[in-house]
Design a protein around this motif. Structure first.
Motif, PDB file in Angstrom:
ATOM      1  N   LEU A   1      36.037  38.078  -9.986  1.00 28.96           N
ATOM      2  CA  LEU A   1      36.998  39.080 -10.454  1.00 28.96           C
ATOM      3  C   LEU A   1      36.607  39.631 -11.818  1.00 28.96           C
ATOM      4  CD1 LEU A   1      40.452  37.514  -9.475  1.00 28.96           C
ATOM      5  CD2 LEU A   1      39.336  39.496  -8.443  1.00 28.96           C
ATOM      6  N   ARG A   2      36.104  38.756 -12.675  1.00 35.45           N
ATOM      7  CA  ARG A   2      35.704  39.200 -14.018  1.00 35.45           C
ATOM      8  C   ARG A   2      34.512  40.142 -13.958  1.00 35.45           C
ATOM      9  NH1 ARG A   2      36.149  33.240 -16.411  1.00 35.45           N
ATOM     10  NH2 ARG A   2      38.409  33.172 -16.665  1.00 35.45           N
TER      11      ARG A   2
ATOM     12  N   ASP B   1      45.938  38.876 -14.316  1.00 39.51           N
ATOM     13  CA  ASP B   1      44.929  39.761 -14.890  1.00 39.51           C
ATOM     14  C   ASP B   1      44.670  39.453 -16.358  1.00 39.51           C
ATOM     15  OD1 ASP B   1      44.531  41.095 -12.482  1.00 39.51           O
ATOM     16  OD2 ASP B   1      46.046  42.608 -12.927  1.00 39.51           O
TER      17      ASP B   1
ATOM     18  N   GLN C   1      41.738  37.320 -16.112  1.00 46.25           N
ATOM     19  CA  GLN C   1      41.587  36.666 -14.812  1.00 46.25           C
ATOM     20  C   GLN C   1      41.750  35.150 -14.947  1.00 46.25           C
ATOM     21  OE1 GLN C   1      41.764  38.540 -12.351  1.00 46.25           O
ATOM     22  NE2 GLN C   1      41.186  40.495 -13.250  1.00 46.25           N
TER      23      GLN C   1
ATOM     24  N   VAL D   1      37.472  33.538  -9.709  1.00 51.08           N
ATOM     25  CA  VAL D   1      37.811  34.122 -11.007  1.00 51.08           C
ATOM     26  C   VAL D   1      36.580  34.783 -11.630  1.00 51.08           C
ATOM     27  CG1 VAL D   1      38.482  33.525 -13.367  1.00 51.08           C
ATOM     28  CG2 VAL D   1      39.784  32.631 -11.445  1.00 51.08           C
TER      29      VAL D   1
ATOM     30  N   THR E   1      46.165  34.199  -9.716  1.00 50.14           N
ATOM     31  CA  THR E   1      45.251  34.589 -10.782  1.00 50.14           C
ATOM     32  C   THR E   1      45.872  35.802 -11.448  1.00 50.14           C
ATOM     33  OG1 THR E   1      43.332  33.803  -9.530  1.00 50.14           O
ATOM     34  CG2 THR E   1      42.914  35.319 -11.344  1.00 50.14           C
TER      35      THR E   1
END
Length: 144
Positions: A12-13, A49, A40, A9, A47
């Motif tokens: 992704l951020r 968005d 995220q 996560v 996960t």
């Protein structure tokens, strides 16, 4: 939360797409109708968005790879909706080319029938600039 999902996560951020970054600029910090959005967020085995827990609203942005994973996305949508969440999907191109239409659909989902929409500070933001509004513009927005 296990270490691996937490690292995933975080990654992704840090590596948001331009569409995610643009939408997050509008949604973050209660700028959008005073709603708290998180980005995220782990939910079930997925996960998502963007998540607004208070409205049980999920916003997903789909890039080109989602064309190849339609069955997987349909399963995700079905499982999250079974838990009482409303899931909206937008293509990255929609966010980049017509952000106003995307925000309108999010507003309609968050406030069905248009009822309960609070006076918002987001109207005072320039969506292309996204600088915080000046204090006098905030007052004007709330009073009008």
């Amino acid at each position: 939360m296990a270490r691996e999902p937490r690292q995933f996560v975080r990654a992704l951020r840090r590596q948001m797409t331009s569409a995610e970054d643009r939408l997050w600029t509008v949604l973050r910090g209660r700028r959008f109708h005073g709603l708290k959005f998180k980005r995220q967020v782990p939910l079930l085995l997925y996960t998502v968005d963007f998540l607004c827990p208070e409205r049980r609203l999920i916003v997903e942005l789909d890039g080109q790879q989602h064309e190849w994973h339609r069955d997987y996305d349909a399963k995700r949508t079905e499982e999250t909706e079974r838990l009482g969440f409303c899931l909206l999907r937008f293509k990255n191109e929609d966010v980049l080319s017509d952000l106003d239409a995307v925000l309108k659909r999010i507003t309609d989902a968050a406030f069905p029938g248009g009822e309960g929409i609070p006076p918002t500070l987001s109207a005072a933001y320039d969506l292309h600039d996204m600088r915080p509004p000046r204090r006098d513009r905030i007052t004007e927005t709330i009073l009008c």
